[in-house]
Design a protein around this motif. Structure first.
Motif, PDB file in Angstrom:
ATOM      1  N   LEU A 110       0.830  -1.209   0.000  1.00 55.54           N
ATOM      2  CA  LEU A 110       0.000   0.000   0.000  1.00 55.54           C
ATOM      3  C   LEU A 110       0.862   1.257   0.000  1.00 55.54           C
ATOM      4  O   LEU A 110       0.546   2.232  -0.697  1.00 55.54           O
ATOM      5  N   PHE A 113       2.277   1.975  -3.336  1.00 56.30           N
ATOM      6  CA  PHE A 113       1.252   2.502  -4.230  1.00 56.30           C
ATOM      7  C   PHE A 113       1.110   4.019  -4.072  1.00 56.30           C
ATOM      8  O   PHE A 113       0.754   4.713  -5.027  1.00 56.30           O
ATOM      9  N   VAL A 147       4.119  -2.523 -10.127  1.00 56.79           N
ATOM     10  CA  VAL A 147       2.744  -2.048 -10.330  1.00 56.79           C
ATOM     11  C   VAL A 147       1.903  -2.541  -9.152  1.00 56.79           C
ATOM     12  O   VAL A 147       1.148  -3.523  -9.268  1.00 56.79           O
ATOM     13  N   VAL A 149      -0.767  -1.559  -7.761  1.00 59.47           N
ATOM     14  CA  VAL A 149      -2.224  -1.500  -7.853  1.00 59.47           C
ATOM     15  C   VAL A 149      -2.804  -2.831  -8.311  1.00 59.47           C
ATOM     16  O   VAL A 149      -3.915  -3.204  -7.904  1.00 59.47           O
ATOM     17  N   THR A 150      -2.081  -3.584  -9.133  1.00 60.55           N
ATOM     18  CA  THR A 150      -2.580  -4.888  -9.569  1.00 60.55           C
ATOM     19  C   THR A 150      -2.658  -5.863  -8.391  1.00 60.55           C
ATOM     20  O   THR A 150      -3.581  -6.683  -8.314  1.00 60.55           O
ATOM     21  N   ILE A 152      -3.252  -5.017  -5.286  1.00 57.33           N
ATOM     22  CA  ILE A 152      -4.390  -4.585  -4.469  1.00 57.33           C
ATOM     23  C   ILE A 152      -5.702  -5.066  -5.080  1.00 57.33           C
ATOM     24  O   ILE A 152      -6.587  -5.568  -4.373  1.00 57.33           O
ATOM     25  N   VAL A 153      -5.835  -4.939  -6.395  1.00 53.81           N
ATOM     26  CA  VAL A 153      -7.071  -5.377  -7.070  1.00 53.81           C
ATOM     27  C   VAL A 153      -7.250  -6.883  -6.922  1.00 53.81           C
ATOM     28  O   VAL A 153      -8.346  -7.373  -6.595  1.00 53.81           O
ATOM     29  N   GLN A 156      -8.276  -7.882  -3.318  1.00 50.26           N
ATOM     30  CA  GLN A 156      -9.688  -7.631  -3.052  1.00 50.26           C
ATOM     31  C   GLN A 156     -10.565  -8.726  -3.639  1.00 50.26           C
ATOM     32  O   GLN A 156     -11.548  -9.142  -3.031  1.00 50.26           O
ATOM     33  N   LEU A 195      -6.878  -6.047 -16.249  1.00 52.05           N
ATOM     34  CA  LEU A 195      -5.606  -5.561 -15.713  1.00 52.05           C
ATOM     35  C   LEU A 195      -4.490  -5.678 -16.746  1.00 52.05           C
ATOM     36  O   LEU A 195      -3.615  -4.804 -16.831  1.00 52.05           O
ATOM     37  N   THR A 199      -2.352  -2.557 -18.060  1.00 55.88           N
ATOM     38  CA  THR A 199      -0.893  -2.598 -17.919  1.00 55.88           C
ATOM     39  C   THR A 199      -0.212  -2.464 -19.269  1.00 55.88           C
ATOM     40  O   THR A 199       0.772  -1.723 -19.416  1.00 55.88           O
TER      41      THR A 199
END
Length: 274
Positions: A110, A113, A147, A149-150, A152-153, A156, A195, A199
């Motif tokens: 996090l 990010f 990267v 954010v990938t 984190i996605v 989730q 994604l 990317t």
């Protein structure tokens, strides 16, 4: 009822205006690329009054655009594949496996990010130079593998998958790799595709880092190569626009082909959460 129609009409008109403002640069580039260089300089205009493809021919045969295509496609494909696989495995471990330091590791993800990539440029450049990776594919690719954010996605998504599915797979003798790639991957295939597209487009359009690390023209990617499109008399506007249109073509095609997958990603994500 009349007020609702008026509101809808205002929203529609506003949307059309925004769309026209957004698409105007693309339209201008297309019109300019279809004119001769002398026509662009002497009599610029908004309407497409000439269909001259000499700038495209010039761009294809008098520049290294095919080499730039190869470099861009190679780096974008490699980065996309590595980022997706690494992010999926990391997110699965953070979501489904209990190990010491798991929460701390997720906080690091996090935090990374939140750090702008531009803040790491100097450090990354020094590191690539120390490893002798300046003007190499490794120097272009390695810094773009970060990267978060990938991760984190994916996390989730994995958090939303019912735990009973994993427990049943474990009882059937499935290991973590089997569960990830044979059970979870088919469930999140739409998200993976979405994604991957994002990317790929991000790497394809990347300019700042490749511009810093590339020193020879034959190693340039498309965004960096566009800066080399000129002639002995200065900037060639028509040829520059034609190269820009050719550079944008793979991204446009990728979106047109895979836009359904992006929609499926939202539907699959909503279905799992439900």
């Amino acid at each position: 009822m009349n007020m609702r129609r008026i509101e809808n009409g205002i929203i529609t008109a506003f949307t059309l205006i925004v769309a026209l403002i957004w698409i105007f640069p693309l339209y201008w580039a297309m019109v300019t690329s279809l004119r001769s260089e002398s026509r662009v300089v002497s009599r610029p205009g908004l309407l497409p009054d000439e269909f001259n493809f000499s700038s495209y021919t010039d761009a294809l045969f008098n520049t290294q655009i095919l080499t730039w295509y190869f470099n861009s496609i190679g780096t974008a494909v490699i980065v996309t594949m590595v980022v997706i696989v690494m992010a999926m495995m990391c997110a699965y471990a953070l979501s489904q496996i209990r190990f010491p330091g798991r929460r701390l590791l997720y906080l690091v993800v996090l935090a990374s990010f939140m750090i702008p990539s531009q803040a790491l440029v100097v450090t990354q450049f020094i590191l690539m130079n120390e490893f002798g990776l300046i003007n190499t594919w490794g120097g272009i690719i390695l810094p773009q593998l970060i990267v978060p954010v990938t991760i984190i996605v994916y996390k989730q998504f994995f958090d939303a998958v019912p735990k009973e599915m994993r427990e049943a797979a474990v009882l059937d003798g499935g290991g973590d790799y089997t569960i990830l790639f044979k059970l979870y991957l088919p469930l999140n295939w739409g998200i993976t595709t979405a994604l991957a597209i994002v990317t790929f487009i991000g790497v394809w359009n990347a300019f700042f880092w490749p511009f810093l690390v590339i020193t020879s023209e034959d190693m340039m990617t498309i965004p960096v190569g566009i800066t080399q499109v000129n002639d002995a008399f200065g900037l060639a506007y028509a040829r520059l626009m034609s190269v820009a249109m050719l550079a944008a073509l793979p991204v446009v095609l990728a979106y047109l082909i895979f836009q359904r997958r992006v929609t499926e990603a939202v539907m699959i994500s909503s279905g799992v959460k439900g």
